[in-house]
Design a protein around this motif. Structure first.
Motif, PDB file in Angstrom:
ATOM      1  N   TRP A  68      67.775  30.471 -54.387  1.00 21.85           N
ATOM      2  CA  TRP A  68      69.048  31.213 -54.520  1.00 21.85           C
ATOM      3  C   TRP A  68      68.735  32.789 -54.164  1.00 21.85           C
ATOM      4  O   TRP A  68      69.572  33.479 -53.585  1.00 21.85           O
ATOM      5  CB  TRP A  68      69.594  31.073 -55.936  1.00 21.85           C
ATOM      6  N   MET A  69      67.665  33.311 -54.596  1.00 19.96           N
ATOM      7  CA  MET A  69      67.444  34.692 -54.423  1.00 19.96           C
ATOM      8  C   MET A  69      67.156  35.324 -53.026  1.00 19.96           C
ATOM      9  O   MET A  69      67.696  36.188 -52.278  1.00 19.96           O
ATOM     10  CB  MET A  69      66.305  35.225 -55.003  1.00 19.96           C
ATOM     11  N   ARG A  70      66.762  33.951 -52.173  1.00 18.48           N
ATOM     12  CA  ARG A  70      66.607  33.993 -50.869  1.00 18.48           C
ATOM     13  C   ARG A  70      67.819  34.506 -50.009  1.00 18.48           C
ATOM     14  O   ARG A  70      67.835  35.122 -48.976  1.00 18.48           O
ATOM     15  CB  ARG A  70      65.774  32.867 -50.248  1.00 18.48           C
ATOM     16  N   THR A  71      68.717  33.870 -50.391  1.00 19.76           N
ATOM     17  CA  THR A  71      70.363  34.282 -49.612  1.00 19.76           C
ATOM     18  C   THR A  71      70.623  35.488 -49.608  1.00 19.76           C
ATOM     19  O   THR A  71      71.204  36.003 -48.672  1.00 19.76           O
ATOM     20  CB  THR A  71      71.302  33.370 -50.332  1.00 19.76           C
ATOM     21  N   PHE A  72      70.223  36.571 -50.587  1.00 20.49           N
ATOM     22  CA  PHE A  72      70.552  37.840 -50.442  1.00 20.49           C
ATOM     23  C   PHE A  72      69.423  38.744 -50.205  1.00 20.49           C
ATOM     24  O   PHE A  72      69.618  39.963 -49.980  1.00 20.49           O
ATOM     25  CB  PHE A  72      71.527  38.238 -51.787  1.00 20.49           C
ATOM     26  N   LEU A  73      68.104  38.396 -50.348  1.00 19.73           N
ATOM     27  CA  LEU A  73      66.914  39.030 -50.177  1.00 19.73           C
ATOM     28  C   LEU A  73      66.193  38.881 -48.777  1.00 19.73           C
ATOM     29  O   LEU A  73      65.677  40.027 -48.439  1.00 19.73           O
ATOM     30  CB  LEU A  73      65.904  38.786 -51.146  1.00 19.73           C
ATOM     31  N   MET A  74      66.704  37.946 -48.272  1.00 21.36           N
ATOM     32  CA  MET A  74      65.903  37.639 -46.729  1.00 21.36           C
ATOM     33  C   MET A  74      66.547  38.525 -45.536  1.00 21.36           C
ATOM     34  O   MET A  74      67.780  38.949 -45.724  1.00 21.36           O
ATOM     35  CB  MET A  74      66.280  36.311 -46.367  1.00 21.36           C
ATOM     36  N   ARG A  75      65.520  39.240 -44.978  1.00 27.63           N
ATOM     37  CA  ARG A  75      66.103  40.136 -43.989  1.00 27.63           C
ATOM     38  C   ARG A  75      65.573  39.425 -42.712  1.00 27.63           C
ATOM     39  O   ARG A  75      64.982  38.420 -42.477  1.00 27.63           O
ATOM     40  CB  ARG A  75      65.003  41.397 -43.926  1.00 27.63           C
ATOM     41  N   ASP A  76      66.081  40.018 -41.391  1.00 27.38           N
ATOM     42  CA  ASP A  76      65.870  39.691 -40.334  1.00 27.38           C
ATOM     43  C   ASP A  76      64.324  39.650 -39.966  1.00 27.38           C
ATOM     44  O   ASP A  76      63.605  40.503 -40.365  1.00 27.38           O
ATOM     45  CB  ASP A  76      66.641  40.325 -39.016  1.00 27.38           C
ATOM     46  N   GLU A  77      63.746  38.942 -38.851  1.00 24.60           N
ATOM     47  CA  GLU A  77      62.453  38.892 -38.562  1.00 24.60           C
ATOM     48  C   GLU A  77      61.815  40.461 -37.948  1.00 24.60           C
ATOM     49  O   GLU A  77      60.792  40.801 -38.408  1.00 24.60           O
ATOM     50  CB  GLU A  77      62.103  37.827 -37.349  1.00 24.60           C
ATOM     51  N   ASP A  78      62.847  40.819 -37.470  1.00 20.52           N
ATOM     52  CA  ASP A  78      62.311  42.047 -36.825  1.00 20.52           C
ATOM     53  C   ASP A  78      63.113  43.276 -37.720  1.00 20.52           C
ATOM     54  O   ASP A  78      63.177  44.556 -37.252  1.00 20.52           O
ATOM     55  CB  ASP A  78      62.815  42.256 -35.251  1.00 20.52           C
TER      56      ASP A  78
END
Length: 103
Positions: A68-78
Protein backbone atom coordinates in the motif's frame (compact mmCIF):
# COMPACT_ATOMS: atom_id res chain seq x y z
CA UNK A 1 37.51 -13.80 -18.65
CA UNK A 2 34.75 -15.93 -17.15
CA UNK A 3 34.09 -16.39 -13.48
CA UNK A 4 33.66 -20.15 -13.02
CA UNK A 5 33.82 -20.01 -9.24
CA UNK A 6 30.93 -21.87 -7.61
CA UNK A 7 29.46 -20.43 -4.47
CA UNK A 8 27.75 -22.25 -1.62
CA UNK A 9 24.18 -21.59 -2.72
CA UNK A 10 24.77 -22.20 -6.43
CA UNK A 11 24.14 -25.87 -5.74
CA UNK A 12 20.40 -26.59 -5.34
CA UNK A 13 21.22 -29.38 -2.85
CA UNK A 14 22.74 -26.83 -0.46
CA UNK A 15 19.67 -24.59 -0.73
CA UNK A 16 17.45 -27.60 0.02
CA UNK A 17 19.61 -28.50 3.04
CA UNK A 18 19.34 -24.95 4.37
CA UNK A 19 15.57 -24.89 3.96
CA UNK A 20 15.26 -28.29 5.63
CA UNK A 21 17.35 -26.95 8.52
CA UNK A 22 15.01 -23.98 8.86
CA UNK A 23 11.98 -26.29 8.83
CA UNK A 24 13.51 -28.50 11.54
CA UNK A 25 14.27 -25.43 13.68
CA UNK A 26 10.68 -24.21 13.30
CA UNK A 27 9.27 -27.60 14.28
CA UNK A 28 11.59 -27.89 17.30
CA UNK A 29 10.66 -24.41 18.50
CA UNK A 30 6.98 -25.20 18.06
CA UNK A 31 7.35 -28.46 20.02
CA UNK A 32 9.22 -26.65 22.79
CA UNK A 33 6.03 -24.72 23.33
CA UNK A 34 4.72 -27.83 25.15
CA UNK A 35 7.57 -28.09 27.66
CA UNK A 36 8.75 -24.54 28.33
CA UNK A 37 6.84 -22.58 30.92
CA UNK A 38 6.21 -19.02 29.80
CA UNK A 39 5.36 -16.16 32.08
CA UNK A 40 2.39 -14.71 30.25
CA UNK A 41 0.70 -11.39 30.79
CA UNK A 42 -2.47 -12.07 28.79
CA UNK A 43 -4.60 -15.18 28.59
CA UNK A 44 -4.31 -15.38 24.79
CA UNK A 45 -0.53 -15.80 25.13
CA UNK A 46 -1.20 -19.21 26.69
CA UNK A 47 -2.67 -20.55 23.44
CA UNK A 48 -0.56 -23.25 21.82
CA UNK A 49 1.36 -21.84 18.86
CA UNK A 50 0.36 -18.27 19.61
CA UNK A 51 3.77 -16.72 18.94
CA UNK A 52 4.37 -18.46 15.56
CA UNK A 53 0.88 -17.43 14.48
CA UNK A 54 1.44 -13.90 15.76
CA UNK A 55 4.73 -13.65 13.86
CA UNK A 56 3.20 -14.98 10.64
CA UNK A 57 0.25 -12.59 10.79
CA UNK A 58 2.64 -9.72 11.57
CA UNK A 59 4.76 -10.52 8.49
CA UNK A 60 1.69 -10.77 6.24
CA UNK A 61 0.39 -7.43 7.53
CA UNK A 62 3.83 -5.89 6.97
CA UNK A 63 3.84 -7.04 3.33
CA UNK A 64 0.37 -5.62 2.66
CA UNK A 65 1.22 -2.30 4.33
CA UNK A 66 4.41 -2.10 2.26
CA UNK A 67 2.45 -2.74 -0.95
CA UNK A 68 0.00 0.00 0.00
CA UNK A 69 2.81 2.45 0.88
CA UNK A 70 4.47 1.70 -2.47
CA UNK A 71 1.59 3.43 -4.26
CA UNK A 72 2.54 6.85 -2.90
CA UNK A 73 6.25 6.41 -2.09
CA UNK A 74 7.44 4.92 -5.37
CA UNK A 75 9.41 7.19 -7.68
CA UNK A 76 10.38 6.95 -11.35
CA UNK A 77 13.50 5.01 -12.21
CA UNK A 78 15.37 8.18 -13.15
CA UNK A 79 14.02 10.29 -10.25
CA UNK A 80 17.44 11.21 -8.86
CA UNK A 81 18.87 11.86 -12.32
CA UNK A 82 16.18 14.49 -12.83
CA UNK A 83 17.05 16.13 -9.50
CA UNK A 84 20.77 16.30 -10.29
CA UNK A 85 20.31 17.47 -13.88
CA UNK A 86 17.07 19.43 -14.39
CA UNK A 87 17.84 19.72 -18.14
CA UNK A 88 16.77 16.10 -18.67
CA UNK A 89 13.25 15.69 -19.99
CA UNK A 90 11.08 12.80 -18.77
CA UNK A 91 11.90 10.86 -21.95
CA UNK A 92 15.66 11.27 -21.24
CA UNK A 93 16.33 13.85 -23.96
CA UNK A 94 18.64 16.75 -23.19
CA UNK A 95 17.18 20.19 -23.86
CA UNK A 96 20.30 22.36 -23.45
CA UNK A 97 23.70 21.84 -25.00
CA UNK A 98 24.73 20.35 -28.29
CA UNK A 99 25.66 16.84 -27.17
CA UNK A 100 23.85 13.74 -25.87
CA UNK A 101 20.67 13.98 -27.91
CA UNK A 102 19.46 10.73 -26.32
CA UNK A 103 20.78 9.58 -22.98
Amino acid sequence: MENNKKYLFDDPKNVKRLLNGFYVCCIVLLLLDFVIHRHTYHSWEELWGFYPLYGFVGCVVLVFVAKWMRTFLMRDEDYYDKLENPDIKPDNQVTKGDHNVDA
